[in-house]
Scaffold this motif. Structure first.
Motif, PDB file in Angstrom:
ATOM      1  N   PHE A 136       0.788  -1.244   0.000  1.00 31.05           N
ATOM      2  CA  PHE A 136       0.000   0.000   0.000  1.00 31.05           C
ATOM      3  C   PHE A 136       0.821   1.297   0.000  1.00 31.05           C
ATOM      4  O   PHE A 136       0.261   2.379  -0.090  1.00 31.05           O
ATOM      5  N   GLN A 137       2.129   1.214   0.184  1.00 28.86           N
ATOM      6  CA  GLN A 137       3.012   2.393   0.231  1.00 28.86           C
ATOM      7  C   GLN A 137       2.786   3.324   1.428  1.00 28.86           C
ATOM      8  O   GLN A 137       3.730   3.704   2.109  1.00 28.86           O
ATOM      9  N   SER A 138       1.539   3.728   1.701  1.00 30.50           N
ATOM     10  CA  SER A 138       1.345   4.589   2.875  1.00 30.50           C
ATOM     11  C   SER A 138       0.006   4.279   3.517  1.00 30.50           C
ATOM     12  O   SER A 138      -0.842   3.596   2.940  1.00 30.50           O
ATOM     13  N   LEU A 139      -0.161   4.754   4.744  1.00 24.53           N
ATOM     14  CA  LEU A 139      -1.413   4.543   5.466  1.00 24.53           C
ATOM     15  C   LEU A 139      -2.005   5.921   5.724  1.00 24.53           C
ATOM     16  O   LEU A 139      -1.554   6.635   6.629  1.00 24.53           O
TER      17      LEU A 139
ATOM     18  N   PHE B 196      -5.936   1.430   5.041  1.00 19.46           N
ATOM     19  CA  PHE B 196      -4.928   1.079   4.039  1.00 19.46           C
ATOM     20  C   PHE B 196      -5.524   1.143   2.629  1.00 19.46           C
ATOM     21  O   PHE B 196      -4.903   1.650   1.701  1.00 19.46           O
ATOM     22  N   TYR B 197      -6.744   0.636   2.486  1.00 19.93           N
ATOM     23  CA  TYR B 197      -7.373   0.603   1.157  1.00 19.93           C
ATOM     24  C   TYR B 197      -7.613   2.000   0.610  1.00 19.93           C
ATOM     25  O   TYR B 197      -7.716   2.184  -0.596  1.00 19.93           O
ATOM     26  N   LYS B 198      -7.725   2.985   1.523  1.00 23.52           N
ATOM     27  CA  LYS B 198      -7.889   4.366   1.062  1.00 23.52           C
ATOM     28  C   LYS B 198      -6.604   4.860   0.399  1.00 23.52           C
ATOM     29  O   LYS B 198      -6.617   5.828  -0.349  1.00 23.52           O
ATOM     30  N   SER B 199      -5.477   4.225   0.743  1.00 24.14           N
ATOM     31  CA  SER B 199      -4.190   4.727   0.259  1.00 24.14           C
ATOM     32  C   SER B 199      -3.762   4.093  -1.056  1.00 24.14           C
ATOM     33  O   SER B 199      -2.747   4.461  -1.612  1.00 24.14           O
ATOM     34  N   SER B 200      -4.504   3.107  -1.526  1.00 29.77           N
ATOM     35  CA  SER B 200      -4.100   2.462  -2.770  1.00 29.77           C
ATOM     36  C   SER B 200      -5.318   1.843  -3.432  1.00 29.77           C
ATOM     37  O   SER B 200      -6.259   1.415  -2.749  1.00 29.77           O
ATOM     38  N   THR B 201      -5.309   1.796  -4.746  1.00 28.77           N
ATOM     39  CA  THR B 201      -6.449   1.213  -5.438  1.00 28.77           C
ATOM     40  C   THR B 201      -6.107  -0.114  -6.080  1.00 28.77           C
ATOM     41  O   THR B 201      -6.983  -0.913  -6.369  1.00 28.77           O
TER      42      THR B 201
ATOM     43  N   MET C 256      -7.350  -7.945  -3.937  1.00 28.19           N
ATOM     44  CA  MET C 256      -8.537  -8.504  -3.284  1.00 28.19           C
ATOM     45  C   MET C 256      -9.430  -7.315  -2.957  1.00 28.19           C
ATOM     46  O   MET C 256      -8.948  -6.336  -2.374  1.00 28.19           O
ATOM     47  N   ASN C 257     -10.722  -7.385  -3.353  1.00 24.76           N
ATOM     48  CA  ASN C 257     -11.541  -6.203  -3.052  1.00 24.76           C
ATOM     49  C   ASN C 257     -11.910  -6.151  -1.572  1.00 24.76           C
ATOM     50  O   ASN C 257     -11.852  -7.161  -0.862  1.00 24.76           O
ATOM     51  N   PHE C 258     -12.277  -4.957  -1.122  1.00 20.38           N
ATOM     52  CA  PHE C 258     -12.427  -4.764   0.313  1.00 20.38           C
ATOM     53  C   PHE C 258     -13.535  -5.616   0.905  1.00 20.38           C
ATOM     54  O   PHE C 258     -13.422  -6.104   2.025  1.00 20.38           O
ATOM     55  N   LYS C 259     -14.614  -5.786   0.150  1.00 21.59           N
ATOM     56  CA  LYS C 259     -15.744  -6.559   0.654  1.00 21.59           C
ATOM     57  C   LYS C 259     -15.308  -8.002   0.958  1.00 21.59           C
ATOM     58  O   LYS C 259     -15.626  -8.556   2.010  1.00 21.59           O
TER      59      LYS C 259
END
Lengths: 259, 266, 326
Positions: A46-49, B43-48, B52-55
């Protein structure tokens, strides 16, 4: 001082079983390293949080775990209070002419717990020496205070859970929600969570004072009111004071109910 | 099979006796599940670009918490460990049945009883949590059935692996550390520390070469649909092969190890 | 020295359940019942006395020892020991007492006995000189020499108990509580523990409260017994009296030359008859042994006569039976 004499006798006891001691230490080291690798993997992915770098998260992560390890190390007596009550060791404390709070603190220092703490200290030092930027003596002092603060908070929680043991001899493991949960939660900067969680763990159980508040200062992310962030660990330490009183009141209750 | 039911019932009842422990175990699993969800959602907010999808990840995490004691190798039979450690195992040796099989059944019954008591409340709460943070329904009916089959096989696999702890104990009485190491390694490679799909790609090969992912990661991803029907059936076959291999090897080692104890006189 | 007045203590315990259904119910709801452990307990012990405290299991012995040693606070009642109320002045009070629980250890399990003693010295702030003197004296009296440098866990039961007793006396307590100090010990160790208790009482004037299930302990050590049952004091007085009152039955075994018909004698109960041997139980309160023998020899030629007193255990059993507490 009596506390150190208690420690000495506990360590002597541990050294009677060298193989068990070393193998446990090795096992814990594998665990510590694998969990850290997990953190690195996540940053690889993810590189960053949400704006936090590996350095900041890693600091939170290692500080809270070190604090937890230290609290288990020095608060073993509280951690195993239900066992002490069941086995009658608490009765033995009652017939000794010494303060109960201190007797419980010094009850069962385990060299293995001490070893785990040392492992985390080594990890923390290594981590800062690799990833740290612009690390100063002042930051070192704040870091030290932060670790002490976290330890005091965990000890406070242990004392309250030990207090509950006096009412129900079976271990009240619900408190592990706050210790184990606290470790998991506090391994990341608390601001990444829902704001109510951030507030609860900053103002009620002040994990924030051993987490993002001082870490933001150490990572040079604060421009104004820096002293407030530097002093935040001191506020966290205050948490243990009411806990001591609560435990003491519970211990008083014990003698009126008995086992 | 009667004694298996007996042990299952006994463990279930004694677990019920420790209601505080059971409740707080459930509570801790829910709480830690929630923390994981929050951490990963950040974490998922920081990368797309995530494999694996979030659900699906949320379901994966909740299943992991619900079946925590299924995958956890630190869940052991302390009474049995003490029997081996303090030498009263020689009494066990004279019993008129195959010891490996009996201990296997005992350990599995205990694991099933402990899980049976805890998984429903955790999963029920997880179902009530709204999408995408909660436990979703399975992708397909076949996925559900295959994941249940695989989960049941996981009990056998977990028990087969944990039998090695006792084999270890026969040989080195202070093998306590080895037990913990096994538990930690198994937790890491079954996706208990971070979900396996989130690991770097090069890790997949290592993970696939080990049996641990079939304890948790595999059945969970069959449930979410991350592993399709064909792959799932194939995976279950590999799971069965692991089980057979580990049991066969375990029985041989168990016999050698326990014979040694007899000679030493326990 | 000790004065207890109307001590009451009630415990609340969880009702035991059985079966899966009941256990499942207990997940959500638990039932409690109240147990009256001590009821209006009053007791006075003078300085220098040894008091034997007896009663069946669950009678309240341990509870009252716990109250007197400051571990438990009673629900009501007064307790004054050496001028202290144990549960109020705990720290100042416990400096003056020693406690030994026969069922569990108070020394450190994994370290040599001597190191435990050294730590106790610091815990009780025992002056160096007193400590040395006491260790020397106790080592000699209890023969600690052979194992004082070994870890407690390696000691035999008897050695452990001797170490525990020594550990409880390092700080010169004026009052010593011994809760089942002879439990599980072999005959020789029992004897030496008994002798030690008597000696320490005589030489140091230590007041001793002793609970035990072994009535030979009482017989050997003290004459004052306190019998407790169902939380009440049922008897407080001399052990000789008990023996007189409940120990009247003697067993008389007679052998005679030729086979005889069973001889019935008034005042004696025939319990067993063989070809040329008969056993009677005689209540010496109603008829004397001499009388019975006289009457028997009138009827047959006696070759041997054997008279046995009742075992102390049996006396106490009939005592418990009398008070309906078994």
């Amino acid at each position: 001082m009596l506390l150190f004499k208690y420690m000495k006798i506990n360590i002597m006891s541990n050294l009677e079983y060298p193989l068990a001691t070393y193998s446990t230490l090795l096992a814990r080291m594998v665990g510590i390293i694998l969990e850290l690798i997990g953190l690195f993997f996540l940053f690889d992915r993810f590189q960053s949080l949400v704006g936090y770098s590996l350095y900041e998260v890693g600091l939170c992560y290692l500080i809270i775990r070190l604090a937890n390890a230290l609290s288990i190390c020095f608060g073993k007596g509280y951690n195993s209070m239900s066992g002490l009550i069941r086995k009658g060791a608490f009765d033995t404390m009652l017939i000794r002419p010494r303060n109960l709070v201190l007797q419980s603190f010094s009850h069962a220092l385990d060299i293995r717990d001490l070893g785990v703490s040392v492992q985390y200290i080594i990890m923390l030092v290594l981590f800062i020496s690799i990833y740290g930027v612009n690390f100063t003596v002042m930051k070192g002092i704040v870091l030290l205070l932060t670790v002490i603060s976290g330890t005091a908070i965990f000890l406070g929680i242990l004392m309250i859970s030990a207090g509950i043991c006096f009412f129900s001899v079976k271990n009240i493991e619900a408190v592990s929600v706050f210790t184990d949960g606290g470790v998991k939660l506090g391994s990341y900067p608390l601001t990444i969570y829902n704001k109510w969680i951030t507030r609860f763990f900053t103002f009620i159980i002040p994990f924030g004072c051993a987490n993002y508040l001082p870490v933001l200062y150490i990572a040079d992310k604060i421009d104004s009111y820096r002293w407030l962030y530097m002093l935040s660990p001191v506020f966290g330490m205050l948490f243990i004071i009411p806990c001591i009183f609560i435990w003491y009141a519970c211990a008083k209750h014990y003698s009126s109910t008995g086992s | 099979m009667k004694w298996f039911k007996g042990i299952f019932k006994m463990t279930f009842i004694s677990e019920l006796q420790y209601r505080a422990a059971a409740w707080s175990g459930i509570l801790t699993n829910i709480f830690i599940g929630a923390i994981f969800i929050m951490i990963y959602s950040a974490f998922y907010k920081s990368s797309t670009e995530v494999p694996m999808n979030f659900k699906d990840l949320a379901s994966y995490i909740w299943l992991g918490q619900g079946f925590f004691l299924l995958t956890s190798l630190s869940f052991q039979d302390w009474e049995l460990i003490d029997t081996v450690r303090y030498g009263s195992v020689s009494y066990e040796m004279v019993r008129p049945y195959e010891l490996y099989g009996f201990w296997f059944g005992r350990l599995m019954a205990q694991r099933m009883a402990a899980v049976a008591l805890r998984f429903l409340p955790v999963l029920a709460v997880a179902f009530l949590i709204p999408d995408p943070y909660g436990l979703s329904l399975p992708a397909t009916w076949t996925g559900l059935i295959l994941s249940i089959i695989s989960l049941l096989l996981s009990f056998i696999l977990a028990t087969a692996i944990s039998m090695y702890v006792y084999i270890f104990l026969f040989r080195v009485l202070a093998a306590w550390g080895a037990t913990t190491i096994l538990a930690v390694i198994s937790s890491f490679f079954s996706g208990g520390i971070i979900p396996i799909p989130l690991m770097p790609d090069y890790m997949y090969q290592i993970v696939n070469a080990l049996p641990f992912r079939y304890l948790g990661d595999f059945p969970f991803r069959v449930y979410t649909g991350g592993i399709g029907t064909n792959d799932a059936v194939f995976g279950i076959l590999i799971q069965i092969i692991w089980i057979l291999g580990l049991i066969l090897l375990g029985r041989v080692l168990f016999r050698i190890a326990s014979r040694k104890v007899e000679i030493q006189g326990g | 020295m000790i004065e207890l007045k109307n001590i009451n203590k009630t415990f609340r315990v969880v009702k035991k359940t059985s079966g899966a259904k009941e256990a499942f119910k207990a997940m959500f709801h638990r039932e409690y019942k109240e147990i009256e452990a001590l009821k209006d307990l009053s007791l006075k012990v003078n300085e220098g006395e040894i008091v034997g405290y007896i009663g069946p299991n669950g009678a309240g012995k341990s509870t009252s020892i716990k109250v007197m040693s400051g571990i438990l606070t009673p629900d009501s009642g007064e307790c004054s020991i050496m001028g202290y109320t144990p549960w109020k002045d705990r720290r100042r009070y416990v400096k003056n007492i020693g406690v030994v629980f026969g069922q569990r250890s108070q020394l450190w399990w994994d370290v040599p006995v001597m190191d435990s003693f050294l730590l106790l010295k610091d815990i009780y702030n025992v002056p160096e000189k007193t400590f040395r003197e006491n260790v020397d004296m106790l080592t000699e009296m209890l023969n600690l020499n052979e194992f004082i440098n070994q870890p407690l866990r390696q000691l035999s039961l008897g050695q452990k108990m001797r170490a525990e007793i020594a550990g409880s006396l390092l700080h010169n307590p004026q009052l010593l509580f011994l809760d089942e100090p002879t439990i599980g010990l072999d005959a020789t160790t029992k004897l030496s523990v008994r002798n030690f208790i008597k000696t320490i009482n005589k030489e140091k004037g230590t007041t001793i409260m002793l609970t035990t299930h072994d009535m030979n302990d009482i017989d050997a050590i003290t004459d004052r017994v306190v019998l407790i049952g169902k939380g009440r004091i049922l008897y407080d007085g001399s052990f000789e009296q008990i023996k007189k009152k409940y120990g009247n039955n003697k067993t008389l075994t007679v052998s005679f030359e030729n086979e005889a018909e069973p001889i019935e004698i008034s005042g004696a109960v025939l319990t067993k008859i063989d070809r040329n041997q008969a056993t009677y139980t005689v209540d010496t309160g109603t008829v004397s042994i001499a009388e019975i023998i006289n009457r028997l020899s009138e009827k047959t030629q006696l070759t041997d006569v054997d008279v046995k007193s009742q075992a102390i255990e049996e006396i106490v059993a009939s005592l418990y039976e009398h008070f309906n507490i078994k």
